[in-house]
Design an enzyme around this catalytic site. Structure first.
Site, PDB file in Angstrom:
ATOM      1  CG  ASP A  56      33.347 -79.757   8.959  1.00 62.42           C
ATOM      2  OD1 ASP A  56      32.285 -80.031   9.547  1.00 62.42           O
ATOM      3  OD2 ASP A  56      34.363 -80.465   9.031  1.00 62.42           O
ATOM      4  CG  HIS A  88      24.681 -80.722   9.486  1.00 52.94           C
ATOM      5  ND1 HIS A  88      23.732 -81.260   8.653  1.00 52.94           N
ATOM      6  CD2 HIS A  88      25.883 -81.057   8.946  1.00 52.94           C
ATOM      7  CE1 HIS A  88      24.348 -81.914   7.667  1.00 52.94           C
ATOM      8  NE2 HIS A  88      25.635 -81.805   7.829  1.00 52.94           N
TER       9      HIS A  88
HETATM   10  P1  IMP Z   1      34.671 -91.460  10.226  1.00 54.64           P
HETATM   11  O1  IMP Z   1      33.577 -90.964   9.346  1.00 54.64           O
HETATM   12  O2  IMP Z   1      34.453 -91.114  11.676  1.00 54.64           O
HETATM   13  O3  IMP Z   1      34.982 -92.902  10.014  1.00 54.64           O
HETATM   14  O4  IMP Z   1      36.011 -90.659   9.816  1.00 54.64           O
HETATM   15  C1  IMP Z   1      36.613 -90.804   8.535  1.00 54.64           C
HETATM   16  C2  IMP Z   1      37.143 -89.478   8.012  1.00 54.64           C
HETATM   17  O5  IMP Z   1      36.056 -88.606   7.715  1.00 54.64           O
HETATM   18  C3  IMP Z   1      38.017 -88.708   9.021  1.00 54.64           C
HETATM   19  O6  IMP Z   1      38.985 -87.971   8.283  1.00 54.64           O
HETATM   20  C4  IMP Z   1      37.040 -87.733   9.647  1.00 54.64           C
HETATM   21  O7  IMP Z   1      37.682 -86.597  10.178  1.00 54.64           O
HETATM   22  C5  IMP Z   1      36.174 -87.386   8.464  1.00 54.64           C
HETATM   23  N1  IMP Z   1      34.813 -86.964   8.827  1.00 54.64           N
HETATM   24  C6  IMP Z   1      33.789 -87.756   9.195  1.00 54.64           C
HETATM   25  N2  IMP Z   1      32.680 -87.028   9.396  1.00 54.64           N
HETATM   26  C7  IMP Z   1      33.009 -85.756   9.132  1.00 54.64           C
HETATM   27  C8  IMP Z   1      32.271 -84.522   9.123  1.00 54.64           C
HETATM   28  O8  IMP Z   1      31.080 -84.446   9.398  1.00 54.64           O
HETATM   29  N3  IMP Z   1      32.965 -83.400   8.790  1.00 54.64           N
HETATM   30  C9  IMP Z   1      34.264 -83.458   8.457  1.00 54.64           C
HETATM   31  N4  IMP Z   1      34.983 -84.560   8.428  1.00 54.64           N
HETATM   32  C10 IMP Z   1      34.364 -85.707   8.769  1.00 54.64           C
HETATM   33 MG    MG Z   2      30.376 -80.462  10.316  1.00 55.49          MG
END
Ligand code: IMP
Ligand code: MG
Length: 332
Positions: free
Chosen positions: A13, A42
């Protein structure tokens, strides 16, 4: 350019979607290759319309750009088809690598039912379980699904031929380096390496074929989900400072902290960054809103950018000053 990798510096982000949409329009990208999976959103603003893209590459706003999904990516078919409808992109512009794997409904159910994943605060899309399945070598691949047939391509050959031909190729990294399975705040991380080298690997591009690694910083740091975050401030303080954000994908409140110069330097080094972008300068210095020239910035804003360059050793070539794709100071 011609071959650039874009990588997020912190916990995702950072505004990669905005930087990619700017490059798509101004550098007239020929190819944009999305890596990772549906957990990352995105955000692209165009003509007052907001697109939160989980699957379709953020460069879709450049009509001539070929939009590819990498061999190492995980495809959520329903979300992909939904975004094809929302963006009205021509099917002919899009290629999904035949070796990309598939996230199924059961993966999301497994993700949401897992106590461990609840503690980590995953997005719930099921990316972790889908990657587990791929590692077990039982995953479905994109080439196995009739509904993806119109999109299936050998993207690895396409990308490498494009690089040979000197085309403008962007490898679209997702999430941030601190969420890397290998280099992040384990176990509070995502299920893949999110670094520049891994982005190349997912796309099928050798490390010597990349010209630029563009690391994306934001003027403050945010994080969703659980896990350590040095310097974290309270939600109330974040609101006071104008830093409060909610996640583009899940709508959750984002945690925040001030910019971390040491982490910025370390992550630039590990990713081999040659250039940096800094988004949301207007959140730190409101007078910067929509500025397009470095000379128009107030002194304290210029000082901040100079400090980032001195401490990271990387030139800050793109500076975001507002949400629109063109709200950028371009110092290249
Ligand atoms: P997962 O990728 O859904 O397994 O989540 C694992 C960790 O990564 C969690 O803390 C999510 O909030 C974070 N996370 C996954 N994708 C994103 C993203 O695109 N932006 C920010 N945090 C993410
Ligand atoms: Mg994002």
């Amino acid at each position: 350019m011609p071959c650039t990798v874009i990588v997020g510096a912190f916990w995702g982000d950072e505004g990669k979607g905005k930087i990619i949409s700017y490059l798509a329009l101004i550098d007239k990208l020929d190819f944009c290759v999305r890596t990772g999976s549906v957990n990352a959103a995105h955000t692209v603003w165009l003509d007052g319309n907001k697109y939160a893209l989980h699957m379709v590459p953020a460069a879709f706003i450049q009509p001539k750009c070929r939009l590819l999904i990498a061999a190492g990516a995980n495809v959520h078919v329903a979300q992909f088809l939904k975004e094809m409808g929302l963006t009205k992109v021509d099917v002919k512009r899009v290629g999904i690598d035949n070796m990309a794997s598939i996230i199924e409904e059961k993966h999301s159910a497994q993700d949401k039912a897992s106590a461990v994943n609840k503690g980590i605060g995953t997005t719930g899309w099921g990316v972790g379980p889908a990657i587990e399945e791929r590692a077990r070598r039982t995953a479905k691949l994109a080439k196995d699904l009739p509904e993806l047939k119109p999109y299936i391509a050998d993207t690895v050959t396409e990308i490498n031929e494009a690089i040979d031909a000197g085309k403008q190729v962007l490898l679209e990294g997702t999430q941030g380096f601190m969420l890397s399975l290998y280099h992040g705040t384990y176990p509070y991380v995502t299920s893949r390496d999110t670094g520049a080298a891994a982005i190349c690997s997912e796309a099928g591009v050798g490390p010597t074929r990349v010209d630029n690694v563009l690391i994306v910083y934001k003027t403050f740091i945010t994080r969703v989900g659980a896990g350590p975050m040095p310097g974290e401030i309270s939600m109330e303080e974040a609101k006071k400072r104008g830093w409060f954000e909610t996640a583009a994908g899940t709508g959750r409140n984002r945690r925040s902290a001030p910019f971390d110069f040491d982490l910025a330097r370390k992550n630039a080094k590990i990713n081999g960054a040659t250039q940096a972008a800094m988004t949301k300068l207007d959140c730190l210095f409101p007078d910067c809103r929509s500025a397009r020239n470095f000379d128009d910035l107030p002194n304290e804003a210029k000082q901040f950018i100079k400090e980032v360059e001195e401490k990271t050793g990387v030139p800050v070539v793109l500076i975001g000053t507002g949400p629109d794709a063109l709200d950028i100071i371009d110092r290249r």
